[in-house]
Design a protein around this motif. Structure first.
Motif, PDB file in Angstrom:
ATOM      1  N   ALA A 191       0.818  -1.218   0.000  1.00  0.00           N
ATOM      2  CA  ALA A 191       0.000   0.000   0.000  1.00  0.00           C
ATOM      3  C   ALA A 191       0.850   1.265   0.000  1.00  0.00           C
ATOM      4  CB  ALA A 191      -0.923  -0.002   1.211  1.00  0.00           C
ATOM      5  N   HIS A 192       0.264   2.322  -0.560  1.00  0.00           N
ATOM      6  CA  HIS A 192       0.894   3.642  -0.645  1.00  0.00           C
ATOM      7  C   HIS A 192       0.427   4.515   0.527  1.00  0.00           C
ATOM      8  CE1 HIS A 192      -3.066   4.028  -2.420  1.00  0.00           C
ATOM      9  NE2 HIS A 192      -3.023   5.300  -2.074  1.00  0.00           N
ATOM     10  N   VAL A 193       0.952   5.722   0.593  1.00  0.00           N
ATOM     11  CA  VAL A 193       0.468   6.726   1.541  1.00  0.00           C
ATOM     12  C   VAL A 193       0.113   7.990   0.767  1.00  0.00           C
ATOM     13  CG1 VAL A 193       1.803   5.868   3.493  1.00  0.00           C
ATOM     14  CG2 VAL A 193       2.793   7.621   2.023  1.00  0.00           C
ATOM     15  N   VAL A 194      -0.736   8.806   1.379  1.00  0.00           N
ATOM     16  CA  VAL A 194      -1.038  10.127   0.825  1.00  0.00           C
ATOM     17  C   VAL A 194      -0.714  11.181   1.878  1.00  0.00           C
ATOM     18  CG1 VAL A 194      -2.759   9.398  -0.869  1.00  0.00           C
ATOM     19  CG2 VAL A 194      -3.474   9.867   1.485  1.00  0.00           C
ATOM     20  N   SER A 195      -0.463  12.387   1.400  1.00  0.00           N
ATOM     21  CA  SER A 195      -0.124  13.501   2.283  1.00  0.00           C
ATOM     22  C   SER A 195      -1.346  14.354   2.575  1.00  0.00           C
ATOM     23  CB  SER A 195       0.950  14.380   1.633  1.00  0.00           C
ATOM     24  OG  SER A 195       2.180  13.719   1.566  1.00  0.00           O
ATOM     25  N   SER A 196      -1.325  15.011   3.716  1.00  0.00           N
ATOM     26  CA  SER A 196      -2.409  15.916   4.074  1.00  0.00           C
ATOM     27  C   SER A 196      -2.271  17.219   3.283  1.00  0.00           C
ATOM     28  CB  SER A 196      -2.377  16.232   5.570  1.00  0.00           C
ATOM     29  OG  SER A 196      -3.283  17.267   5.872  1.00  0.00           O
ATOM     30  N   PRO A 197      -3.217  17.536   2.405  1.00  0.00           N
ATOM     31  CA  PRO A 197      -3.095  18.770   1.613  1.00  0.00           C
ATOM     32  C   PRO A 197      -3.035  20.028   2.474  1.00  0.00           C
ATOM     33  CG  PRO A 197      -4.784  17.328   0.691  1.00  0.00           C
ATOM     34  CD  PRO A 197      -4.409  16.759   2.025  1.00  0.00           C
ATOM     35  N   LEU A 198      -3.663  20.005   3.657  1.00  0.00           N
ATOM     36  CA  LEU A 198      -3.675  21.190   4.511  1.00  0.00           C
ATOM     37  C   LEU A 198      -2.385  21.346   5.308  1.00  0.00           C
ATOM     38  CD1 LEU A 198      -7.333  21.103   5.909  1.00  0.00           C
ATOM     39  CD2 LEU A 198      -6.429  22.475   4.028  1.00  0.00           C
ATOM     40  N   LYS A 199      -1.757  20.231   5.645  1.00  0.00           N
ATOM     41  CA  LYS A 199      -0.589  20.269   6.524  1.00  0.00           C
ATOM     42  C   LYS A 199       0.738  20.241   5.770  1.00  0.00           C
ATOM     43  CE  LYS A 199      -3.024  17.967  10.313  1.00  0.00           C
ATOM     44  NZ  LYS A 199      -3.071  16.761  11.178  1.00  0.00           N
ATOM     45  N   GLU A 200       0.721  19.811   4.519  1.00  0.00           N
ATOM     46  CA  GLU A 200       1.980  19.668   3.774  1.00  0.00           C
ATOM     47  C   GLU A 200       2.624  21.026   3.534  1.00  0.00           C
ATOM     48  OE1 GLU A 200       4.154  17.334   3.318  1.00  0.00           O
ATOM     49  OE2 GLU A 200       3.385  16.219   1.605  1.00  0.00           O
ATOM     50  N   ARG A 201       3.929  21.113   3.772  1.00  0.00           N
ATOM     51  CA  ARG A 201       4.712  22.326   3.505  1.00  0.00           C
ATOM     52  C   ARG A 201       5.970  21.915   2.733  1.00  0.00           C
ATOM     53  NH1 ARG A 201       0.560  23.515   5.229  1.00  0.00           N
ATOM     54  NH2 ARG A 201      -0.023  25.015   6.859  1.00  0.00           N
ATOM     55  N   ASP A 202       6.341  22.704   1.724  1.00  0.00           N
ATOM     56  CA  ASP A 202       7.543  22.407   0.948  1.00  0.00           C
ATOM     57  C   ASP A 202       7.581  20.936   0.547  1.00  0.00           C
ATOM     58  OD1 ASP A 202       8.500  25.059   1.253  1.00  0.00           O
ATOM     59  OD2 ASP A 202       9.260  24.533   3.242  1.00  0.00           O
ATOM     60  N   PRO A 203       6.608  20.485  -0.250  1.00  0.00           N
ATOM     61  CA  PRO A 203       6.465  19.039  -0.496  1.00  0.00           C
ATOM     62  C   PRO A 203       7.670  18.372  -1.141  1.00  0.00           C
ATOM     63  CG  PRO A 203       5.060  20.325  -1.975  1.00  0.00           C
ATOM     64  CD  PRO A 203       5.569  21.264  -0.934  1.00  0.00           C
ATOM     65  N   TRP A 204       8.538  19.144  -1.824  1.00  0.00           N
ATOM     66  CA  TRP A 204       9.714  18.530  -2.429  1.00  0.00           C
ATOM     67  C   TRP A 204      10.875  18.418  -1.445  1.00  0.00           C
ATOM     68  CZ3 TRP A 204      10.540  20.594  -8.111  1.00  0.00           C
ATOM     69  CH2 TRP A 204       9.431  20.213  -8.889  1.00  0.00           C
ATOM     70  N   LEU A 205      10.725  18.987  -0.242  1.00  0.00           N
ATOM     71  CA  LEU A 205      11.811  19.008   0.737  1.00  0.00           C
ATOM     72  C   LEU A 205      11.319  18.445   2.066  1.00  0.00           C
ATOM     73  CD1 LEU A 205      13.007  22.672   0.068  1.00  0.00           C
ATOM     74  CD2 LEU A 205      14.042  20.594  -0.851  1.00  0.00           C
ATOM     75  N   GLY A 206      12.153  17.710   2.751  1.00  0.00           N
ATOM     76  CA  GLY A 206      11.837  17.258   4.094  1.00  0.00           C
ATOM     77  C   GLY A 206      10.800  16.156   4.138  1.00  0.00           C
ATOM     78  N   PRO A 207      10.448  15.730   5.348  1.00  0.00           N
ATOM     79  CA  PRO A 207       9.499  14.618   5.519  1.00  0.00           C
ATOM     80  C   PRO A 207       8.074  15.046   5.170  1.00  0.00           C
ATOM     81  CG  PRO A 207      10.080  15.547   7.651  1.00  0.00           C
ATOM     82  CD  PRO A 207      10.967  16.226   6.645  1.00  0.00           C
ATOM     83  N   PRO A 208       7.243  14.097   4.744  1.00  0.00           N
ATOM     84  CA  PRO A 208       5.868  14.437   4.387  1.00  0.00           C
ATOM     85  C   PRO A 208       4.989  14.614   5.618  1.00  0.00           C
ATOM     86  CG  PRO A 208       6.186  12.091   4.186  1.00  0.00           C
ATOM     87  CD  PRO A 208       7.525  12.673   4.555  1.00  0.00           C
TER      88      PRO A 208
END
Length: 387
Positions: free
Chosen positions: A38-55
């Motif tokens: 299974a995959h994971v998805v990120s929280s659209p409201l909480k995600e910051r700088d999605p190309w950098l750092g942990p999701p």
């Protein structure tokens, strides 16, 4: 009816075939072990700088998808490359994912089997200089998985090619790890089409030579090896390895192109499944395995056959971007409310690919909520300027 782009850059009308499978649990015990990765998805409201750092993982949506798989009688391969290990998901996030998943699995009425990936990704690839460095990193992750109650999958590690490991080095590392594990593990042979940095795994770019090395490791520690997952996308390699495994050691197919034949087997031997594809085709996979358990091979192939073109499109080159297609189908089927992925990974595939997945999923009877699927496909098309 909706208008979809084609792979040859046209627009054409498409009408759904209908007759979708309804997700459900198997009605008889299965004769094949089936792990869906299974995959994971990120929280659209909480995600910051999605190309950098942990999701910022969307835990509710990610766990909801796991329950959707479990409700259909499938096991789970957790925190593998499907979950973007090394491609947006770091070890602390993966550890939390494993711990949350194991808590939910223990509470689930079907008590699903869960195996979890242990790797070396808590350190950068160039931090590894010796086999002791690799052993230490694997050990840390193995201990965390066993503490959470999961079965260990010893994931293929980029650290081996990084230090130029030879066959003897693999034997030393895996030998030490297998000696210390408390329960039998699943080994993991992932081809470089999934991760180019794994080229030359088991100490050789020649598959035959590499196979001798891994068979030697398994033979020396057969009581600590439940099985091996092989993902080389070449049916003959898997059949050869399967034929030579010691009795009681399982072959878990990771061949997302040829799984239907490999799981059915040749009359003497067959493969179990540890597949990203099963996360995309769960209703067909579950109900096909139910048919196989009843020796209804006609229904088995009728259900799985149409999923193979879909899987081949999901896993087309560059294969490492397959995760986006799996998350997209989870969204279409309302198993998740979005498909925003760590690192913005949903943008790794083009709109014509997503349109083709829609068609192929419909033909494979895998759009279980057709109205919702059409609504969401239209929304995605509109975002790409196709109204």
């Amino acid at each position: 009816m909706l208008t979809l782009p084609t792979l040859d850059n046209r627009l054409e009308e498409y009408r759904l075939a209908g007759d979708a499978l309804i997700p459900r649990a198997p009605r008889v015990p299965l004769t094949r072990t089936a792990f869906a990765a299974a995959h994971v998805v990120s929280s659209p409201l909480k995600e910051r700088d999605p190309w950098l750092g942990p999701p910022a993982v969307d835990w509710d949506n990610s766990l909801q998808f796991r329950h959707w798989l479990w409700d259909q009688g499938l096991g789970l391969a957790e925190a593998m490359d499907t979950a973007q290990r090394g491609m947006g998901v770091d070890w602390p996030t993966a550890k939390e994912l494993i711990e949350r998943t194991m808590r939910d699995a223990r509470a689930h009425p079907l008590k699903p089997r869960v195996a979890c990936g242990a790797g070396t990704d808590q350190n950068p690839r160039d931090a590894y200089k010796t086999t002791d460095d690799i052993i230490s990193a694997y050990s840390e992750q193995m201990e965390a998985i066993e503490a959470a109650g999961g079965q260990v999958i010893l994931m293929a590690s980029q650290a081996f090619p990084a230090i130029g490991a030879n066959a003897a080095d693999y034997a030393v590392v895996y030998g030490r790890l297998l000696e210390q594990v408390s329960a039998p593990v699943i080994l993991h042979w992932l081809g470089d089409m999934f991760d180019p940095k794994l080229k030359g795994y088991w100490g050789s770019a020649d598959v035959g030579t590499a196979m001798e090395t891994v068979l030697s490791i398994i033979g020396a520690h057969r009581d600590k090896v439940d099985g091996i997952k092989i993902s080389l996308l070449e049916k003959s390699y898997e059949e050869n390895l399967r034929r030579r495994l010691p009795e009681g050691v399982h072959l878990y197919t990771g061949d997302d192109f040829n799984y239907a034949e490999l799981i059915e087997g040749d009359g003497k031997r067959y493969s179990h499944a540890l597949l990203g594809a099963f996360a995309a085709i769960a209703p067909a996979a579950s109900q096909a395995l139910e048919a196989l358990a009843q020796d209804d091979r006609e229904t088995y192939h009728a259900l799985l056959g149409p999923t193979v073109p879909l899987s081949r499109e999901i896993f087309k080159a560059p294969t490492q971007f397959y995760k986006a297609g799996i998350a997209f189908l989870a969204w279409l089927n309302d198993a998740q409310s979005h498909f925003i992925m760590p690192g913005g990974f949903q943008s790794s595939r083009e709109i014509t690919h997503y349109a083709e997945l829609f068609r192929l999923a419909d033909r494979a009877r895998l759009l279980s909520k057709p109205d919702k699927a059409v609504e969401r496909m239209k929304l995605l098309l509109k975002l790409h300027g196709i109204d």
